[in-house]
Design a protein around this motif. Structure first.
Motif, short mmCIF file in Angstrom:
data_model
loop_
_atom_site.label_atom_id
_atom_site.label_comp_id
_atom_site.label_asym_id
_atom_site.label_seq_id
_atom_site.Cartn_x
_atom_site.Cartn_y
_atom_site.Cartn_z
N ALA A 49 -10.64 -9.68 -4.32
CA ALA A 49 -9.18 -9.44 -4.65
C ALA A 49 -8.44 -9.16 -3.46
O ALA A 49 -7.15 -9.68 -3.29
CB ALA A 49 -9.13 -8.38 -5.69
N LEU A 50 -8.82 -8.20 -2.75
CA LEU A 50 -8.12 -8.22 -1.32
C LEU A 50 -7.95 -9.38 -0.50
O LEU A 50 -6.97 -9.63 -0.22
CB LEU A 50 -8.78 -6.92 -0.71
N GLU A 51 -9.06 -10.08 -0.53
CA GLU A 51 -8.76 -11.18 0.32
C GLU A 51 -7.83 -12.35 -0.17
O GLU A 51 -7.41 -12.77 0.69
CB GLU A 51 -10.46 -12.15 0.37
N ALA A 52 -7.89 -12.39 -1.43
CA ALA A 52 -6.68 -13.19 -1.94
C ALA A 52 -5.43 -12.73 -1.67
O ALA A 52 -4.48 -13.52 -1.34
CB ALA A 52 -7.08 -13.40 -3.34
N GLU A 53 -5.09 -11.32 -2.02
CA GLU A 53 -3.78 -10.85 -1.47
C GLU A 53 -3.40 -11.14 -0.26
O GLU A 53 -2.33 -11.23 0.14
CB GLU A 53 -3.68 -9.39 -2.15
N ARG A 54 -4.46 -10.75 0.74
CA ARG A 54 -4.11 -11.00 1.96
C ARG A 54 -3.72 -12.34 2.39
O ARG A 54 -2.72 -12.82 3.20
CB ARG A 54 -5.26 -10.53 2.97
N ALA A 55 -4.32 -13.39 2.11
CA ALA A 55 -4.20 -14.64 2.16
C ALA A 55 -2.95 -15.06 1.77
O ALA A 55 -1.98 -15.78 2.54
CB ALA A 55 -5.23 -15.54 1.62
N VAL A 56 -2.45 -14.68 0.48
CA VAL A 56 -1.05 -14.93 0.01
C VAL A 56 -0.05 -14.08 0.84
O VAL A 56 1.02 -14.90 1.07
CB VAL A 56 -1.09 -15.00 -1.51
N GLY A 57 -0.11 -13.17 1.11
CA GLY A 57 0.59 -12.18 1.76
C GLY A 57 1.30 -12.61 3.24
O GLY A 57 2.10 -12.58 3.61
N GLU A 58 -0.04 -13.37 3.64
CA GLU A 58 0.15 -13.77 5.33
C GLU A 58 1.11 -14.95 5.16
O GLU A 58 2.19 -14.98 6.07
CB GLU A 58 -1.03 -14.27 5.70
N VAL A 59 0.92 -15.81 4.20
CA VAL A 59 1.82 -16.95 4.03
C VAL A 59 3.28 -16.33 3.75
O VAL A 59 4.16 -17.18 4.32
CB VAL A 59 1.33 -18.00 2.89
N LEU A 60 3.51 -15.65 2.94
CA LEU A 60 4.77 -14.96 2.57
C LEU A 60 5.50 -14.46 3.54
O LEU A 60 6.53 -14.68 3.96
CB LEU A 60 4.71 -14.15 1.15
N ASP A 61 4.70 -13.78 4.46
CA ASP A 61 5.39 -12.95 5.69
C ASP A 61 5.61 -13.92 6.54
O ASP A 61 6.67 -13.78 7.38
CB ASP A 61 4.43 -12.09 6.09
N ARG A 62 5.11 -15.32 6.56
CA ARG A 62 5.62 -16.14 7.70
C ARG A 62 6.77 -16.76 7.21
O ARG A 62 7.51 -17.41 8.17
CB ARG A 62 4.71 -17.18 7.67
N MET A 63 7.38 -16.68 6.06
CA MET A 63 8.48 -17.17 5.51
C MET A 63 9.80 -16.41 5.94
O MET A 63 10.74 -16.89 5.43
CB MET A 63 8.43 -17.43 3.99
#
Length: 268
Positions: free
Chosen positions: A115-129
């Motif tokens: 679950a942490l891996e998924a949230e990190r992956a999605v969070g990194e994309v959102l932060d780049r926006m």
């Protein structure tokens, strides 16, 4: 040289370059994001610009500090313990794993790590926006032990984003059921995603769109189109940054200032 020093520092999540006198007192600062040099006194403008010369990346405006907006005032008065902006993607999971890592032999099977891996992956994309005017908060705690994985606020509106680990797996969506992998039981996950968005909408008194992100999914099959919920893979999340026409920059900042305050969510 005029004796002035340029000292980089981070303030409220943004980099600033402070111009200091030999005794340490600040007389100006350069805000890269705003392309503005803020002067505390006009008598040394030429010296300040000379000191900042190697750091300026283009045309800048120069003048006294601007009056803070209501959103900036709210942010400046927010107690650090109540500020959710520093939360990392998966913050709640990181804290839980740190407190109770579990037996070493079971680490790979611990669903919290996936679950942490998924949230990190999605969070990194959102932060780049962020460069697209999208402000993001992660791991927002809600009363009752629930939390919103990510909240994205930008020109296209507000999005409550729920991340699910689906690496190299096929996912089937039949509203409200979501099945990850062939051998797993379907779960009414879309109800949870919609409920999270409704709670965020109530707290912020604004329309919030629910988003389900299937991190790493190899294939997504939608048998029954989900009502209201946008279903994406982590490779498609950046589409949210290309949407606009809903919120002005000032509205984005005001809603972000409200959402980053822990007390906003404690009232739910």
């Amino acid at each position: 040289m005029n004796g002035l020093r340029v000292v980089p520092a981070w303030r409220h999540g943004q980099e600033r370059l402070y111009v200091s006198l030999p005794d340490g007192g600040n007389i100006a600062w350069y805000d890269r994001d705003a392309a503005r040099v803020n002067l505390l006194g006009e008598d040394r403008e030429a010296e300040v610009l000379e000191a900042l010369g190697p750091f300026l990346t283009g045309p800048v405006s120069v003048g006294p500090p601007l009056a803070p907006t209501p959103a900036e005032l709210a942010r400046l008065t927010l107690h650090p313990d109540d500020d959710l902006a520093p939360n990392r993607p998966g913050e709640a999971l990181l804290v839980a794993i740190d407190r109770d890592p579990g037996p070493a032999r079971l680490l790979r099977a611990d669903p919290r790590h996936r679950a942490l891996e998924a949230e990190r992956a999605v969070g990194e994309v959102l932060d780049r926006m962020d460069g697209l005017g999208v402000r993001t908060l992660h791991s927002i705690p809600l009363p009752g032990g629930d939390r919103v994985h990510h909240l994205a606020i930008g020109p296209g509106g507000l999005y409550a984003v729920h991340a699910v680990y689906a690496r190299r797996q096929r996912v089937t969506v039949a509203d409200p059921l979501v099945t990850v992998g062939r051998r797993r039981e379907p779960h009414p996950l879309l109800r949870r995603v919609r409920a999270d968005a409704d709670r965020v909408s109530y707290a912020l008194t604004a329309e919030v769109r629910p988003v389900l992100v299937l991190a790493g999914a190899s294939q997504v099959t939608v048998r029954t189109p989900p009502r209201e919920v946008r279903v994406l893979t982590d490779g498609e999340v950046e589409r949210l940054g290309g949407l606009g026409g809903v919120l002005k920059p000032a509205d984005v900042e005001a809603l972000h200032a409200m959402a980053r305050d822990r007390n906003t969510w404690a009232r739910l």
